[in-house]
Write a protein that holds these residues in place. Structure first.
Motif, PDB file in Angstrom:
ATOM      1  N   ALA A 222      41.463  44.687  37.392  1.00  6.66           N
ATOM      2  CA  ALA A 222      41.768  45.842  37.594  1.00  6.66           C
ATOM      3  C   ALA A 222      40.439  46.895  37.145  1.00  6.66           C
ATOM      4  O   ALA A 222      40.055  47.635  38.027  1.00  6.66           O
ATOM      5  CB  ALA A 222      42.973  46.591  37.013  1.00  6.66           C
ATOM      6  N   GLN A 223      40.082  46.334  36.040  1.00  7.05           N
ATOM      7  CA  GLN A 223      38.845  47.114  35.718  1.00  7.05           C
ATOM      8  C   GLN A 223      37.562  47.077  36.343  1.00  7.05           C
ATOM      9  O   GLN A 223      36.937  47.774  36.865  1.00  7.05           O
ATOM     10  CB  GLN A 223      38.321  46.479  34.225  1.00  7.05           C
ATOM     11  N   LEU A 224      37.530  45.645  37.101  1.00  8.80           N
ATOM     12  CA  LEU A 224      36.296  45.409  37.973  1.00  8.80           C
ATOM     13  C   LEU A 224      36.432  46.032  39.318  1.00  8.80           C
ATOM     14  O   LEU A 224      35.574  46.381  40.183  1.00  8.80           O
ATOM     15  CB  LEU A 224      36.174  43.938  38.072  1.00  8.80           C
ATOM     16  N   ALA A 225      37.927  46.216  39.823  1.00  9.74           N
ATOM     17  CA  ALA A 225      38.296  46.736  41.093  1.00  9.74           C
ATOM     18  C   ALA A 225      37.841  48.182  40.873  1.00  9.74           C
ATOM     19  O   ALA A 225      37.469  48.705  42.056  1.00  9.74           O
ATOM     20  CB  ALA A 225      39.721  46.562  41.146  1.00  9.74           C
ATOM     21  N   ARG A 226      38.053  48.904  39.850  1.00  8.97           N
ATOM     22  CA  ARG A 226      37.714  50.317  39.675  1.00  8.97           C
ATOM     23  C   ARG A 226      36.105  50.658  39.364  1.00  8.97           C
ATOM     24  O   ARG A 226      35.775  51.683  39.684  1.00  8.97           O
ATOM     25  CB  ARG A 226      38.453  50.942  38.459  1.00  8.97           C
ATOM     26  N   ALA A 227      35.652  49.540  39.005  1.00  8.78           N
ATOM     27  CA  ALA A 227      34.039  49.956  38.390  1.00  8.78           C
ATOM     28  C   ALA A 227      33.235  50.033  39.539  1.00  8.78           C
ATOM     29  O   ALA A 227      33.512  49.501  40.763  1.00  8.78           O
ATOM     30  CB  ALA A 227      33.875  48.817  37.555  1.00  8.78           C
ATOM     31  N   ARG A 228      32.117  50.590  39.253  1.00  5.30           N
ATOM     32  CA  ARG A 228      30.881  50.490  40.263  1.00  5.30           C
ATOM     33  C   ARG A 228      30.066  49.047  40.196  1.00  5.30           C
ATOM     34  O   ARG A 228      29.038  49.073  39.647  1.00  5.30           O
ATOM     35  CB  ARG A 228      29.978  51.553  40.021  1.00  5.30           C
ATOM     36  N   VAL A 229      30.954  48.114  40.666  1.00  2.70           N
ATOM     37  CA  VAL A 229      30.008  46.866  40.750  1.00  2.70           C
ATOM     38  C   VAL A 229      30.418  46.342  42.105  1.00  2.70           C
ATOM     39  O   VAL A 229      31.520  46.081  42.702  1.00  2.70           O
ATOM     40  CB  VAL A 229      30.703  45.828  39.741  1.00  2.70           C
ATOM     41  N   ARG A 230      29.240  46.127  42.779  1.00  2.12           N
ATOM     42  CA  ARG A 230      29.135  45.500  44.201  1.00  2.12           C
ATOM     43  C   ARG A 230      28.800  44.126  44.466  1.00  2.12           C
ATOM     44  O   ARG A 230      28.936  43.768  45.361  1.00  2.12           O
ATOM     45  CB  ARG A 230      28.075  46.675  45.129  1.00  2.12           C
ATOM     46  N   TYR A 231      28.522  43.402  43.264  1.00  2.00           N
ATOM     47  CA  TYR A 231      28.136  41.837  43.384  1.00  2.00           C
ATOM     48  C   TYR A 231      29.638  41.251  43.634  1.00  2.00           C
ATOM     49  O   TYR A 231      30.369  41.585  43.257  1.00  2.00           O
ATOM     50  CB  TYR A 231      27.389  41.405  42.099  1.00  2.00           C
ATOM     51  N   PRO A 232      29.423  39.858  44.190  1.00  2.00           N
ATOM     52  CA  PRO A 232      30.563  39.127  44.582  1.00  2.00           C
ATOM     53  C   PRO A 232      31.135  38.806  43.221  1.00  2.00           C
ATOM     54  O   PRO A 232      30.422  38.509  42.211  1.00  2.00           O
ATOM     55  CB  PRO A 232      29.782  37.885  45.373  1.00  2.00           C
ATOM     56  N   ILE A 233      32.463  38.328  43.284  1.00  2.00           N
ATOM     57  CA  ILE A 233      33.110  38.104  42.056  1.00  2.00           C
ATOM     58  C   ILE A 233      33.951  36.564  42.594  1.00  2.00           C
ATOM     59  O   ILE A 233      34.275  36.360  43.408  1.00  2.00           O
ATOM     60  CB  ILE A 233      34.376  38.928  41.934  1.00  2.00           C
ATOM     61  N   VAL A 234      33.391  35.647  41.858  1.00  2.00           N
ATOM     62  CA  VAL A 234      34.160  34.182  41.626  1.00  2.00           C
ATOM     63  C   VAL A 234      35.270  34.219  40.813  1.00  2.00           C
ATOM     64  O   VAL A 234      35.174  34.192  39.732  1.00  2.00           O
ATOM     65  CB  VAL A 234      33.297  33.214  41.627  1.00  2.00           C
ATOM     66  N   LEU A 235      36.395  34.144  41.509  1.00  2.00           N
ATOM     67  CA  LEU A 235      37.758  34.391  40.697  1.00  2.00           C
ATOM     68  C   LEU A 235      38.302  32.918  40.333  1.00  2.00           C
ATOM     69  O   LEU A 235      38.405  32.318  41.268  1.00  2.00           O
ATOM     70  CB  LEU A 235      38.751  35.179  41.639  1.00  2.00           C
ATOM     71  N   ALA A 236      38.350  32.344  39.193  1.00  2.00           N
ATOM     72  CA  ALA A 236      38.633  31.099  38.796  1.00  2.00           C
ATOM     73  C   ALA A 236      39.651  31.191  37.650  1.00  2.00           C
ATOM     74  O   ALA A 236      39.338  30.480  36.532  1.00  2.00           O
ATOM     75  CB  ALA A 236      37.428  30.161  38.626  1.00  2.00           C
TER      76      ALA A 236
END
Length: 434
Positions: free
Chosen positions: A146-160
């Motif tokens: 949720a924090q990453l979803a709201r934050a200004r981060v545009r790089y790809p996220i690998v969810l593992a």
């Protein structure tokens, strides 16, 4: 592809993270010139054009074709967000190895605003988001998603992360437009680490990153020109070498920001493991610190040598265009390159089904700009470093080891990719197998 009729000469370009190398090759595969220019980060075409002018001007070659590959993006910077420090750090490094990336930041526990700022400050190219074992409480993973979803981060996220919470975390991240690749849990059970699926996902991000100059400001001419990753060009050349040598060929390409290892079996099969591994933490400039660190971890660099090489490694990392002007500096360059090659080949072996052997191996080639040196004694010392390594010696045996002093491997791969098979074969035969 098949080409009919006479062909012009070709300028083969390898656009690296630090240097742009240009090789002029005649239609018959003759090597007609070499030039290098610092890769220009704000406008990569400036360095490319300068290198092309330098390699074509002396001979007055008229309108050669331009063939290009690129690794200008360098190694992929990986940030890890997990729940527990030790397991998150270990998972990050295991995932990064052989996937073209290096760990630049590790956070454990719930993210707050300051943690997100620290994450952004590490300038990652990808974030590895993990939780704990599948039977652990997933609340920290969901909070961080949720924090990453709201934050200004545009790089790809690998969810593992935790299997039961993965779907919810994925929905949360994608609800704000984040680019997410979901894969199996890196830590499925307590004490068990399974990096393979996440490593494959990170390698996919690396493949899109490594070409470099792909942002909104990149020139369309570069995007049209450099459609091939440098590791792909080197892998193409490895296949040609195997055919010419009549045996499997192992090619180690040591660059400024990364080192890749390719194995091309004579029969073209892929049985036994991956043909290519790319190490984003091993190089002779911005990734030199990784070589020294891993050399100590692997037990091939003792504390005394680490202290001696420390100042040089710091300079290498800070000055990507640094070129040693004295014999001592050149020797340190070669030492770091040799260590990078040893560690990269060790990791490549670990990726194989049988780490103790490479069936059919008949040729080993060291390539990269750092090896453009012609002193036989110094080159012999490079080769001896590989042969004397306790892990590599049983695998290499008496297999010939050749150093690409004329920088022909990547150009030959570009020629082969363009359908100029005869020219590629002649170039490699004359400068590596002759």
């Amino acid at each position: 592809m098949s080409l009919d009729g006479p062909q012009p000469a070709a300028v083969c370009l390898d656009v690296g993270s630090a240097w742009t190398k240009a090789v002029l090759v005649q239609p018959d595969g003759g090597l007609a010139g070499f030039a290098a220019h610092l890769t220009t980060p704000t406008d990569v075409l400036t360095g490319i054009d300068a290198a092309v002018r330098a390699v074509t001007a002396p001979g007055g070659t008229a309108a050669p074709d331009l063939l290009a590959c690129s690794s200008a993006g360098g190694g992929l910077r990986l940030a890890v967000v997990g729940t527990e420090k030790l397991s998150s750090t270990e998972a990050g490094h295991r995932v990064a190895h052989s996937a073209g990336s290096r760990v630049v930041h590790v956070h454990s526990g719930p993210l707050d605003a300051a943690d997100v700022r620290a994450l952004r400050g590490s300038r990652p190219g990808v974030v590895l988001l993990i939780g704990g074992p599948d039977d652990d409480d997933p609340r920290v993973l969901l909070h961080n998603a949720a924090q990453l979803a709201r934050a200004r981060v545009r790089y790809p996220i690998v969810l593992a992360g935790n299997t039961g919470a993965r779907g919810t975390a994925l929905s949360v991240l994608r609800s704000t437009g984040r680019t997410v690749v979901a894969c199996d849990n890196v830590l499925p059970r307590a004490g068990e680490l399974v990096p393979g699926p996440a490593r494959e996902a990170v390698a996919g991000v690396f493949a899109r990153h490594v070409l470099g100059a792909r942002g909104p400001g990149a020139a369309p001419r570069f995007r049209r020109m450099a459609r091939l990753m440098t590791p792909d060009a080197v892998g193409r050349a490895a296949a040609v070498l195997a055919r010419l040598a009549g045996a499997g060929a192992l090619v180690v390409d040591v660059g400024c920001a990364m080192t890749d290892v390719h194995f091309a079996p004579l029969d073209g099969s892929s049985v036994g493991g991956p043909r290519c591994t790319v190490e984003g933490d091993l190089g002779v400039r911005c990734a030199a610190a990784g070589v020294l660190l891993e050399g100590q971890t692997e037990g091939i660099v003792d504390p005394v040598e680490a202290d001696l090489l420390g100042p040089t490694v710091e300079r290498m990392a800070a000055e990507t265009g640094y070129v040693p002007r004295d014999p001592g500096g050149a020797a340190e360059d070669r030492r770091i390159a040799a260590l990078a090659a040893v560690i990269a080949v060790r990791r490549h072996l670990k990726s194989l089904e049988d780490p103790g052997a490479i069936p059919g191996l008949g040729l080993v080639v060291l390539t990269g700009g750092v090896f453009r040196q012609r002193d036989p004694d110094r080159l012999a010392a490079l080769i001896a470093t590989l042969r004397a390594d306790s892990v590599l010696a049983p695998v290499l045996g008496t297999v010939p080891v050749v150093v690409d002093t004329d920088f022909t491997v990547a150009p030959a791969g570009l020629l082969a990719e363009d359908g100029r098979t005869a020219a590629a074969e002649a170039l490699l035969r004359d400068h590596l197998l002759g």
